[in-house]
Design a protein around this motif. Structure first.
Motif, PDB file in Angstrom:
ATOM      1  N   ARG A  42     -13.258  26.317  10.968  1.00 28.62           N
ATOM      2  CA  ARG A  42     -13.528  24.983  11.529  1.00 28.62           C
ATOM      3  C   ARG A  42     -13.436  24.994  13.053  1.00 28.62           C
ATOM      4  NH1 ARG A  42     -11.193  20.296  13.294  1.00 28.62           N
ATOM      5  NH2 ARG A  42      -9.152  21.307  13.422  1.00 28.62           N
ATOM      6  N   GLN A  43     -12.399  25.612  13.582  1.00 26.26           N
ATOM      7  CA  GLN A  43     -12.224  25.638  15.029  1.00 26.26           C
ATOM      8  C   GLN A  43     -13.302  26.454  15.719  1.00 26.26           C
ATOM      9  OE1 GLN A  43      -8.204  26.959  15.717  1.00 26.26           O
ATOM     10  NE2 GLN A  43      -7.282  25.068  14.928  1.00 26.26           N
ATOM     11  N   LEU A  44     -13.697  27.570  15.107  1.00 28.37           N
ATOM     12  CA  LEU A  44     -14.798  28.358  15.671  1.00 28.37           C
ATOM     13  C   LEU A  44     -16.103  27.560  15.675  1.00 28.37           C
ATOM     14  CD1 LEU A  44     -14.176  31.871  14.056  1.00 28.37           C
ATOM     15  CD2 LEU A  44     -13.876  31.240  16.470  1.00 28.37           C
ATOM     16  N   ILE A  46     -16.439  24.328  15.824  1.00 31.04           N
ATOM     17  CA  ILE A  46     -16.352  23.297  16.855  1.00 31.04           C
ATOM     18  C   ILE A  46     -16.629  23.903  18.233  1.00 31.04           C
ATOM     19  CG2 ILE A  46     -14.761  21.758  18.074  1.00 31.04           C
ATOM     20  CD1 ILE A  46     -13.441  21.188  15.374  1.00 31.04           C
ATOM     21  N   ARG A  47     -16.011  25.049  18.507  1.00 33.24           N
ATOM     22  CA  ARG A  47     -16.236  25.693  19.810  1.00 33.24           C
ATOM     23  C   ARG A  47     -17.699  26.054  20.009  1.00 33.24           C
ATOM     24  NH1 ARG A  47     -12.468  30.644  19.720  1.00 33.24           N
ATOM     25  NH2 ARG A  47     -14.009  31.297  21.297  1.00 33.24           N
ATOM     26  N   PHE A  48     -18.321  26.569  18.965  1.00 33.54           N
ATOM     27  CA  PHE A  48     -19.730  26.952  19.063  1.00 33.54           C
ATOM     28  C   PHE A  48     -20.625  25.731  19.243  1.00 33.54           C
ATOM     29  CE2 PHE A  48     -23.669  27.973  16.492  1.00 33.54           C
ATOM     30  CZ  PHE A  48     -24.345  28.555  17.563  1.00 33.54           C
ATOM     31  N   ARG A  49     -20.365  24.693  18.455  1.00 31.88           N
ATOM     32  CA  ARG A  49     -21.225  23.501  18.501  1.00 31.88           C
ATOM     33  C   ARG A  49     -20.991  22.681  19.764  1.00 31.88           C
ATOM     34  NH1 ARG A  49     -24.092  20.073  19.284  1.00 31.88           N
ATOM     35  NH2 ARG A  49     -25.053  18.523  17.884  1.00 31.88           N
ATOM     36  N   ARG A  50     -19.739  22.473  20.124  1.00 23.76           N
ATOM     37  CA  ARG A  50     -19.419  21.589  21.246  1.00 23.76           C
ATOM     38  C   ARG A  50     -19.627  22.262  22.596  1.00 23.76           C
ATOM     39  NH1 ARG A  50     -13.401  20.206  21.184  1.00 23.76           N
ATOM     40  NH2 ARG A  50     -13.358  22.358  21.963  1.00 23.76           N
ATOM     41  N   ASP A  51     -19.221  23.541  22.689  1.00 21.36           N
ATOM     42  CA  ASP A  51     -19.230  24.218  23.987  1.00 21.36           C
ATOM     43  C   ASP A  51     -20.334  25.257  24.122  1.00 21.36           C
ATOM     44  OD1 ASP A  51     -16.880  22.768  24.444  1.00 21.36           O
ATOM     45  OD2 ASP A  51     -15.617  24.376  23.635  1.00 21.36           O
ATOM     46  N   VAL A  58     -20.298  34.522  17.489  1.00 23.39           N
ATOM     47  CA  VAL A  58     -20.149  35.876  16.937  1.00 23.39           C
ATOM     48  C   VAL A  58     -18.937  35.939  16.007  1.00 23.39           C
ATOM     49  CG1 VAL A  58     -19.718  38.294  17.499  1.00 23.39           C
ATOM     50  CG2 VAL A  58     -21.303  36.940  18.907  1.00 23.39           C
ATOM     51  N   GLN A  59     -17.818  35.358  16.456  1.00 25.47           N
ATOM     52  CA  GLN A  59     -16.612  35.362  15.627  1.00 25.47           C
ATOM     53  C   GLN A  59     -16.822  34.572  14.340  1.00 25.47           C
ATOM     54  OE1 GLN A  59     -12.944  34.426  17.864  1.00 25.47           O
ATOM     55  NE2 GLN A  59     -14.125  34.822  19.732  1.00 25.47           N
ATOM     56  N   LEU A  60     -17.551  33.473  14.446  1.00 21.82           N
ATOM     57  CA  LEU A  60     -17.830  32.654  13.266  1.00 21.82           C
ATOM     58  C   LEU A  60     -18.673  33.425  12.264  1.00 21.82           C
ATOM     59  CD1 LEU A  60     -17.756  29.923  11.788  1.00 21.82           C
ATOM     60  CD2 LEU A  60     -19.730  29.210  13.159  1.00 21.82           C
ATOM     61  N   SER A  61     -19.702  34.114  12.758  1.00 18.72           N
ATOM     62  CA  SER A  61     -20.554  34.909  11.879  1.00 18.72           C
ATOM     63  C   SER A  61     -19.748  36.000  11.185  1.00 18.72           C
ATOM     64  CB  SER A  61     -21.695  35.536  12.688  1.00 18.72           C
ATOM     65  OG  SER A  61     -22.498  36.366  11.871  1.00 18.72           O
ATOM     66  N   ALA A  63     -16.509  36.008  10.634  1.00 18.49           N
ATOM     67  CA  ALA A  63     -15.551  35.398   9.701  1.00 18.49           C
ATOM     68  C   ALA A  63     -16.229  35.016   8.397  1.00 18.49           C
ATOM     69  CB  ALA A  63     -14.902  34.176  10.347  1.00 18.49           C
ATOM     70  N   LEU A  64     -17.432  34.470   8.484  1.00 17.69           N
ATOM     71  CA  LEU A  64     -18.149  34.064   7.275  1.00 17.69           C
ATOM     72  C   LEU A  64     -18.597  35.269   6.462  1.00 17.69           C
ATOM     73  CD1 LEU A  64     -20.330  31.127   8.703  1.00 17.69           C
ATOM     74  CD2 LEU A  64     -18.240  30.965   7.343  1.00 17.69           C
ATOM     75  N   GLN A  65     -19.031  36.329   7.147  1.00 20.07           N
ATOM     76  CA  GLN A  65     -19.472  37.535   6.450  1.00 20.07           C
ATOM     77  C   GLN A  65     -18.325  38.201   5.698  1.00 20.07           C
ATOM     78  OE1 GLN A  65     -22.463  38.826   6.026  1.00 20.07           O
ATOM     79  NE2 GLN A  65     -23.579  37.361   7.290  1.00 20.07           N
ATOM     80  N   ALA A  66     -17.113  38.010   6.199  1.00 23.01           N
ATOM     81  CA  ALA A  66     -15.956  38.679   5.596  1.00 23.01           C
ATOM     82  C   ALA A  66     -15.405  37.955   4.373  1.00 23.01           C
ATOM     83  CB  ALA A  66     -14.850  38.831   6.646  1.00 23.01           C
ATOM     84  N   LEU A  67     -15.903  36.764   4.080  1.00 24.92           N
ATOM     85  CA  LEU A  67     -15.369  35.969   2.976  1.00 24.92           C
ATOM     86  C   LEU A  67     -15.791  36.532   1.630  1.00 24.92           C
ATOM     87  CD1 LEU A  67     -16.032  32.324   4.273  1.00 24.92           C
ATOM     88  CD2 LEU A  67     -13.863  33.574   4.311  1.00 24.92           C
ATOM     89  N   SER A  68     -14.864  36.512   0.691  1.00 25.81           N
ATOM     90  CA  SER A  68     -15.211  36.846  -0.690  1.00 25.81           C
ATOM     91  C   SER A  68     -15.924  35.651  -1.328  1.00 25.81           C
ATOM     92  CB  SER A  68     -13.943  37.170  -1.481  1.00 25.81           C
ATOM     93  OG  SER A  68     -13.129  35.996  -1.615  1.00 25.81           O
ATOM     94  N   GLN A  69     -16.423  35.834  -2.541  1.00 23.40           N
ATOM     95  CA  GLN A  69     -17.105  34.727  -3.223  1.00 23.40           C
ATOM     96  C   GLN A  69     -16.153  33.556  -3.453  1.00 23.40           C
ATOM     97  OE1 GLN A  69     -19.214  35.857  -6.748  1.00 23.40           O
ATOM     98  NE2 GLN A  69     -19.574  33.752  -7.408  1.00 23.40           N
ATOM     99  N   GLU A  70     -14.926  33.857  -3.865  1.00 25.42           N
ATOM    100  CA  GLU A  70     -13.947  32.799  -4.094  1.00 25.42           C
ATOM    101  C   GLU A  70     -13.598  32.078  -2.795  1.00 25.42           C
ATOM    102  OE1 GLU A  70      -9.426  32.130  -5.916  1.00 25.42           O
ATOM    103  OE2 GLU A  70     -10.309  34.136  -5.811  1.00 25.42           O
TER     104      GLU A  70
END
Length: 280
Positions: A42-44, A46-51, A58-61, A63-70
């Motif tokens: 969420r914080q990433l 916000i930083r990407f969208r707002r600023d 890059v960090q958001l991408s 973080a999302l790629q590292a998520l398991s299905q659950e």
């Protein structure tokens, strides 16, 4: 601070509170690691969208790629429920602003019923109103949506949360009452989180009929008498001829649900009979 800024701050405050209570529910049911993971995303975001922060993107991408299905499912649920809660807060904020406008005694807003009635009288066309209402016919129609995936239990949670938010606007609460209100909001959000957002099976036609009729209790049956009463009062205040008059029944609610036999193969003659009996 300007008045509009004060009103917008109330909306922001509601959204922050609902988001915090949702976070508490997530932490309690999924644990701290899951909550921290969702909060990090969420914080990433916000930083990407707002600023327009490229590093955050890059960090958001990553973080999302590292998520398991659950974990992806948990994240999707958290953001879906937050959006739902924010929508509730925005709806209540619209009501809040409208009530503030009326309480202040401001002129009727364009598009309102009182504004329309005032325009008729100001234009000197009051004599045409009686004929107009004798011939007027308004029919809001409930349509069938077999693809509707939101569950009735979710809608019940939404209405309970909306009532609690509205209660705070309409009543000056003691500290104890405010605390009880927040506790009730927390319970409502926990119930929401524990309730599956989407239905997994298709509704039957009679399920659709029952769902459609359930809206009458908190919409049509509650508000339609108020509409007639309010309109009769407006007319009587502008013209003595309306003081003891009753408006004709110009609004009649309709429904396609359970009766759309022109294309729905599941609406049989027996279903149509059952629909009419249920509606009656």
């Amino acid at each position: 601070m300007q008045m509009n800024e004060v009103k917008d701050e109330l909306l922001s405050s509601d959204i922050r509170q609902l988001g915090r209570l949702l976070g508490d529910a997530i932490r309690n049911h999924l644990g701290d690691p899951a909550f921290e993971r969702i909060e990090h995303v969420r914080q990433l975001a916000i930083r990407f969208r707002r600023d327009n922060d490229e590093a955050a993107r890059v960090q958001l991408s990553d973080a999302l790629q590292a998520l398991s299905q659950e974990e992806t499912t948990q994240l999707t649920r958290a953001f879906s429920y937050f959006s739902l809660l924010a929508n509730i807060a925005e709806d209540q904020h619209h009501i809040r602003r409208t009530r503030a406008h009326l309480i202040a005694g401001s002129p009727p807003r364009q598009g309102s019923l009182s504004h329309a009635v005032g325009n008729v009288f100001d234009a000197g066309k009051a004599d045409a109103l009686e004929t107009f209402f004798e011939d007027a016919f308004v029919s809001p129609v409930f349509t069938a949506h077999p693809t509707e995936v939101q569950r009735k239990s979710i809608q019940n949670c939404q209405m309970a949360i909306a009532r609690l938010l509205s209660e705070r606007d309409r009543v000056q609460m003691t500290p104890e009452e405010a605390e009880q209100n927040e506790e009730a909001l927390g319970r409502g959000i926990v119930t929401l989180w524990q309730t599956r957002l989407l239905r997994t099976s298709k509704l039957s036609v009679m399920d659709e009929v029952a769902n459609g009729l359930s809206f009458y209790d908190h919409t049509i049956l509650r508000e339609l008498p108020k509409l007639y009463s309010s309109l009769e009062t407006m007319l009587a205040q502008r013209d003595a001829r309306w003081e003891d008059a009753e408006l004709p029944n110009f609004m009649k609610v309709g429904s396609w649900i359970g009766g759309d036999r022109d294309g729905n193969p599941f609406v049989t003659a027996d279903i149509l009979r059952s629909t009419l009996q249920t509606q009656a």
